[in-house]
Design a protein around this motif. Structure first.
Motif, PDB file in Angstrom:
ATOM      1  N   GLU A   1       0.821  -1.211   0.000  1.00  0.00           N
ATOM      2  CA  GLU A   1       0.000   0.000   0.000  1.00  0.00           C
ATOM      3  C   GLU A   1       0.853   1.259   0.000  1.00  0.00           C
ATOM      4  O   GLU A   1       0.596   2.205  -0.744  1.00  0.00           O
ATOM      5  CB  GLU A   1      -0.928   0.008   1.214  1.00  0.00           C
TER       6      GLU A   1
ATOM      7  N   SER B   1      -6.284 -12.340  -1.052  1.00  0.00           N
ATOM      8  CA  SER B   1      -7.516 -11.555  -0.857  1.00  0.00           C
ATOM      9  C   SER B   1      -7.177 -10.132  -0.444  1.00  0.00           C
ATOM     10  O   SER B   1      -7.813  -9.174  -0.905  1.00  0.00           O
ATOM     11  CB  SER B   1      -8.404 -12.185   0.215  1.00  0.00           C
ATOM     12  N   LYS B   2      -6.152  -9.980   0.405  1.00  0.00           N
ATOM     13  CA  LYS B   2      -5.735  -8.627   0.802  1.00  0.00           C
ATOM     14  C   LYS B   2      -5.219  -7.865  -0.405  1.00  0.00           C
ATOM     15  O   LYS B   2      -5.516  -6.683  -0.583  1.00  0.00           O
ATOM     16  CB  LYS B   2      -4.635  -8.703   1.874  1.00  0.00           C
TER      17      LYS B   2
ATOM     18  N   THR C   1      -6.056  -8.330  -3.507  1.00  0.00           N
ATOM     19  CA  THR C   1      -7.215  -8.013  -4.330  1.00  0.00           C
ATOM     20  C   THR C   1      -7.928  -6.773  -3.811  1.00  0.00           C
ATOM     21  O   THR C   1      -8.277  -5.880  -4.584  1.00  0.00           O
ATOM     22  CB  THR C   1      -8.208  -9.195  -4.322  1.00  0.00           C
ATOM     23  N   SER C   2      -8.112  -6.683  -2.488  1.00  0.00           N
ATOM     24  CA  SER C   2      -8.867  -5.527  -2.003  1.00  0.00           C
ATOM     25  C   SER C   2      -8.047  -4.248  -2.163  1.00  0.00           C
ATOM     26  O   SER C   2      -8.614  -3.207  -2.508  1.00  0.00           O
ATOM     27  CB  SER C   2      -9.416  -5.741  -0.592  1.00  0.00           C
TER      28      SER C   2
ATOM     29  N   GLN D   1      -8.309  -3.454  -5.955  1.00  0.00           N
ATOM     30  CA  GLN D   1      -9.636  -2.984  -6.377  1.00  0.00           C
ATOM     31  C   GLN D   1      -9.920  -1.587  -5.863  1.00  0.00           C
ATOM     32  O   GLN D   1     -10.482  -0.762  -6.582  1.00  0.00           O
ATOM     33  CB  GLN D   1     -10.706  -3.994  -5.956  1.00  0.00           C
ATOM     34  N   SER D   2      -9.479  -1.283  -4.637  1.00  0.00           N
ATOM     35  CA  SER D   2      -9.774   0.051  -4.108  1.00  0.00           C
ATOM     36  C   SER D   2      -8.977   1.129  -4.832  1.00  0.00           C
ATOM     37  O   SER D   2      -9.392   2.284  -4.881  1.00  0.00           O
ATOM     38  CB  SER D   2      -9.523   0.103  -2.602  1.00  0.00           C
TER      39      SER D   2
ATOM     40  N   GLY E   1      -9.690 -13.051  -7.143  1.00  0.00           N
ATOM     41  CA  GLY E   1      -9.788 -11.649  -7.560  1.00  0.00           C
ATOM     42  C   GLY E   1      -8.613 -11.115  -8.352  1.00  0.00           C
ATOM     43  O   GLY E   1      -8.611  -9.944  -8.726  1.00  0.00           O
TER      44      GLY E   1
END
Ligand SMILES: *Cc1c(COP(=O)(O)O)cnc(C)c1O
Length: 378
Positions: free
Chosen positions: A128, A154-155, A157-158, A161-162, A185
């Protein structure tokens, strides 16, 4: 259709015209046209070849994606995918990815204005923090090479996507048999099919699967434009390899689990890295996102000299780069696969001189343990 059945009956089966149960090798470059521009789906084998199409259809099904592509090597697959980006674009990339991927990103695409920042993707906060306004994608491997670090898909992917980023996953180590990143994802999954998918140390190849028609069109344009396609003979060998992927992956994993447990019980081994070990960092994430832990292990014997001794004594482990084949392979990443990574950077990453990497083959695990035991004798 369940996975083991899909490996046999998925994709395009055999040849309708003759009843041949295996897809023919269309050793051909061009195709007769009935009239100008009127053809039966094939014009020229860089653009499309029926044997390659059969493989591309099968890998797309196995990864639960929309469209698949076959390339002349894993690096050709990686390079074609990275060619989707433009000058000025930026990528956030896992820091212990395959050495060749690190090299092409930092020495070739960097020069063309596609920049990469390398971070520990097993720590989502680092991913991030590295995102810039011009970032277009996150590129990761899980588990990674050679320390088998697990990244939470999954982390990822989120995060992607955000921020409107593509998630690209190199799935070479687990193959679609154990892990399907698109289901979690990811947007693009790629493979060095040279490894487990081919499985017999006899083909160099790469595969890519995308999760949308639009990206499929874009990637086909790039595959045809750049031209690093896989030939029909090698496409056929990969389909032959895929038929036994399940059998092989189960045996690789059985052997790896036994070896990892045995190594972890020894006092003369500093550390053992295998996602299937309960105390491996990332074990729980691996369990949650994959159906298996794979056949790769690494362990630290304490010094470069000891590593060299072990490698010179093993009988059933072939000293070689590469991985994922039926025969067990052994290597010292710091001096082989990861030698192109600068030394200080290797030290930062924990790729020490005493680190041995094993690709566990499909031999009887008892023989492999006996062999390592005699090789580790002082
Ligand atoms: C080997 C490998 C590659 C490169 O593939 P080639 O087929 O050697 O070009 C990419 N990623 C991973 C994880 C690999 O192991």
């Amino acid at each position: 259709m369940r996975l083991d059945t899909k490996l046999i009956h998925g994709g395009i089966m055999g040849d309708k015209q003759t009843g041949a149960v295996s897809v023919p090798i269309y050793q051909v470059s061009t195709y007769q046209q009935e009239a100008i521009g009127k053809h039966r789906g094939y014009e020229y084998s860089r653009t499309g070849n029926p044997t390659r199409t059969a493989l591309e259809t099968l890998i797309a099904e196995l990864e639960n994606g929309v469209r698949g592509f076959a390339f002349a090597s894993g690096m050709a697959a990686v390079s074609t995918v990275v060619s989707m980006f433009n000058q000025g674009d930026h990528l956030v990339v896992g820091d212990d990815i395959y050495g060749g991927t690190y090299r092409v990103l930092s020495k070739v695409f960097n020069r063309l204005g596609i920049r990469s920042t390398f971070v520990d993707s097993s720590r989502p906060e680092e991913v991030e923090a590295a995102i810039l306004p011009e970032t277009k994608a996150v590129y990761i491997e899980t588990p990674s090479n050679p320390l088998l670090k697990v990244t939470d898909l999954s982390k990822m992917t989120s995060i992607c996507q955000s921020k409107g980023l593509l998630l690209i996953v190199d799935n070479t180590f687990l193959t679609p048999y154990w892990q399907n990143p698109l289901d979690l994802g990811a947007d693009i999954v790629l493979h060095s099919a040279t490894k487990y998918i081919g499985g017999h140390s006899d083909v160099v190849a790469g595969l890519v699967v995308v999760n949308s028609e639009e990206m499929g069109e874009q990637l086909h344009f790039l595959q045809n434009s750049i031209g690093a396609v896989l030939g029909p003979q090698d496409s056929w060998l990969l389909m032959r390899g895929l038929k036994t992927l399940g059998l092989r992956m189960r045996q690789h994993e059985k052997g790896a689990a036994q070896l990892a447990k045995w190594l972890a019980s020894r006092k003369d081994i500093e550390s053992v890295f295998y996602p299937g070990l309960k105390d491996h960092v990332g074990h729980e994430i691996a369990r949650a996102q994959a159906r298996g832990f794979g056949g790769m292990i690494s362990f630290d014997v304490g010094s470069g000299q000891r590593a060299e001794e072990v490698l010179s004594r093993t009988k059933w482990f072939t000293l070689a780069e590469s991985l994922g084949a039926v025969e067990s392979l052994i290597s010292v990443p710091a001096r082989m696969t990861h030698a192109s990574i600068p030394e200080e950077r290797r030290a930062e990453l924990g790729i020490v001189e005493g680190l041995i990497r094993i690709s566990v083959g499909v031999e009887d695990p008892e023989d492999l343990i006996e062999d390592l035991e005699q090789a580790l004798q002082p």
